[in-house]
Design a protein around this motif. Structure first.
Motif, mmCIF file in Angstrom:
data_model
loop_
_atom_site.group_PDB
_atom_site.id
_atom_site.type_symbol
_atom_site.label_atom_id
_atom_site.label_comp_id
_atom_site.label_asym_id
_atom_site.label_seq_id
_atom_site.Cartn_x
_atom_site.Cartn_y
_atom_site.Cartn_z
ATOM 1 N N ALA A 259 0.831 -1.207 0.000
ATOM 2 C CA ALA A 259 0.000 0.000 0.000
ATOM 3 C C ALA A 259 0.861 1.251 0.000
ATOM 4 C CB ALA A 259 -0.933 -0.009 1.215
ATOM 5 N N SER A 260 1.916 1.249 0.808
ATOM 6 C CA SER A 260 2.830 2.390 0.849
ATOM 7 C C SER A 260 3.561 2.548 -0.484
ATOM 8 C CB SER A 260 3.839 2.203 1.992
ATOM 9 O OG SER A 260 4.768 3.260 2.024
ATOM 10 N N PHE A 261 4.031 1.441 -1.031
ATOM 11 C CA PHE A 261 4.735 1.446 -2.318
ATOM 12 C C PHE A 261 3.843 1.993 -3.421
ATOM 13 C CE2 PHE A 261 5.591 -0.547 -6.380
ATOM 14 C CZ PHE A 261 6.962 -0.495 -6.520
ATOM 15 N N LEU A 262 2.609 1.510 -3.499
ATOM 16 C CA LEU A 262 1.720 1.887 -4.594
ATOM 17 C C LEU A 262 1.337 3.356 -4.520
ATOM 18 C CD1 LEU A 262 0.509 0.450 -7.004
ATOM 19 C CD2 LEU A 262 -1.577 0.084 -5.674
ATOM 20 N N ALA A 263 1.090 3.867 -3.320
ATOM 21 C CA ALA A 263 0.744 5.280 -3.181
ATOM 22 C C ALA A 263 1.898 6.169 -3.623
ATOM 23 C CB ALA A 263 0.373 5.578 -1.728
ATOM 24 N N GLU A 264 3.099 5.848 -3.165
ATOM 25 C CA GLU A 264 4.272 6.640 -3.540
ATOM 26 C C GLU A 264 4.576 6.502 -5.023
ATOM 27 O OE1 GLU A 264 8.951 7.213 -2.129
ATOM 28 O OE2 GLU A 264 7.552 5.945 -0.968
ATOM 29 N N THR B 187 2.882 -3.425 -9.677
ATOM 30 C CA THR B 187 2.731 -4.530 -8.727
ATOM 31 C C THR B 187 3.771 -5.614 -8.978
ATOM 32 O OG1 THR B 187 0.349 -4.085 -8.616
ATOM 33 C CG2 THR B 187 1.109 -6.190 -7.749
ATOM 34 N N VAL B 188 4.034 -5.916 -10.255
ATOM 35 C CA VAL B 188 5.094 -6.873 -10.584
ATOM 36 C C VAL B 188 6.442 -6.372 -10.072
ATOM 37 C CG1 VAL B 188 6.409 -7.893 -12.491
ATOM 38 C CG2 VAL B 188 3.914 -7.886 -12.565
ATOM 39 N N MET C 23 8.808 -8.331 -7.222
ATOM 40 C CA MET C 23 10.203 -8.719 -7.459
ATOM 41 C C MET C 23 11.115 -8.079 -6.421
ATOM 42 S SD MET C 23 10.708 -8.839 -11.625
ATOM 43 C CE MET C 23 10.272 -7.110 -11.898
ATOM 44 N N ALA C 24 10.899 -6.788 -6.154
ATOM 45 C CA ALA C 24 11.734 -6.093 -5.170
ATOM 46 C C ALA C 24 11.502 -6.625 -3.759
ATOM 47 C CB ALA C 24 11.451 -4.595 -5.228
ATOM 48 N N LEU D 120 4.755 -14.578 -8.808
ATOM 49 C CA LEU D 120 5.579 -13.774 -7.904
ATOM 50 C C LEU D 120 4.906 -13.612 -6.541
ATOM 51 C CD1 LEU D 120 6.762 -11.038 -10.425
ATOM 52 C CD2 LEU D 120 8.156 -12.859 -9.429
ATOM 53 N N GLY D 121 3.575 -13.485 -6.533
ATOM 54 C CA GLY D 121 2.868 -13.397 -5.260
ATOM 55 C C GLY D 121 3.069 -14.639 -4.416
#
Length: 283
Positions: free
Chosen positions: A128-133, A174-175, A179-180, A263-264
């Motif tokens: 959630a934090s990653f996607l917002a940023e 998201t991919v 991976m990260a 990946l999930g």
């Protein structure tokens, strides 16, 4: 029969409630992240300046390679399409926050133990934090890149191509996150993940088609790229944006869906084993 139906209905309500609660928690994390990012305006300016410089250099390079003409094409890409392709891939690349370093640091200093007891999944919190940023960065970098390429070759196709870009960008980011995150979670076993992160970034730059569309690569390398997740994180949305016919949109979405599932599952396995290791060793 009636009891069975009520049981099934109760399970459905419970699942729906759990999903709604997870979404609400994720939305709260996203709002907090966006508010925090407002304090880092200088960072955005520096990133945009770097993007402007890179795109200007590449626009001059490819303009010379095309002989200054906008009508010719190479591997199905006109000069206009190629330059806008670079805008989209650069924007996607610079949009991704350094999630590997953040997870590694939390594992090394013990903050991961506090994250695990919070009422939200550790991976979901970071997603959630990653996607917002990433969404905010992507929009800003897309605007900055347009300031360079638009005056040179004109506006992109504002039709189906933009819809294709937006529909595939969520899956692409998201991919990238998965991976990260898989690399970052390796910090449960190894002291430093910077080396793995470096390799991942370089593979994304090359096999993901950031600087050069996969169509311009040798046939043998194209076949290798087709079996790797990197093109789903960069090449597919950028190509769909500049080739606005939409012929391959459903297929591209299917490719992303497969890699999201694979990946999930990998991230879930790594996290579960890492959490068990943390509890056994005391964190």
């Amino acid at each position: 029969m009636g009891d069975s139906s009520r049981t099934e209905a109760g399970k459905a309500v419970a699942i729906w409630g759990a999903g709604a609660a997870a979404f609400a928690k994720s939305a709260a994390v996203a709002r907090i992240t966006l508010r925090q990012m407002m304090f880092y305006k200088t960072d955005f300016l520096l990133r945009c300046a770097f993007l402007l410089m890179i795109l200007y250099v590449f626009s001059q390079l490819w303009s010379a390679a095309y002989g200054g003409g906008e009508t010719g094409s190479v591997a199905g890409f006109t000069l206009k399409q190629l330059l806008w392709y670079l805008v989209f891939t650069e924007a996607l690349t610079l949009a991704a926050p350094p999630i590997c370093s953040r997870i590694e640091q939390e594992v090394k200093n013990g903050d991961v133990a506090m994250r695990l007891v919070r009422p939200i999944s550790y991976v979901l919190y970071h997603y959630a934090s990653f996607l917002a940023e990433a969404a905010l960065r992507f929009a800003i970098h897309l605007l900055a890149g347009s300031l360079v390429v638009w005056p040179i070759v004109g506006a992109p196709n504002f039709g189906y191509g933009w819809a294709a870009l937006l529909s595939l960008s969520l899956g692409a980011l998201t991919v990238t996150f998965l991976m990260a995150a898989a690399i970052g979670l390796c910090a449960f076993w190894i002291e430093e993940t910077r080396g793995l992160e470096f390799v991942l970034q370089k593979l994304q730059f090359t096999l993901g088609g950031m600087l050069l569309p996969i169509d311009l690569m040798p046939d043998w390398l194209q076949r290798i790229c087709a079996w790797l997740p990197f093109r789903a994180a960069m090449y597919l949305p950028a190509r769909a944006a500049v080739h606005s016919g939409g012929d391959h949109l459903l297929r591209d979405l299917g490719v992303q869906a497969v890699w999201l599932a694979v990946l999930g599952a990998i991230v879930a396995v790594i996290f579960r084993r890492g959490a068990v290791k943390l509890h056994v060793n005391g964190g």
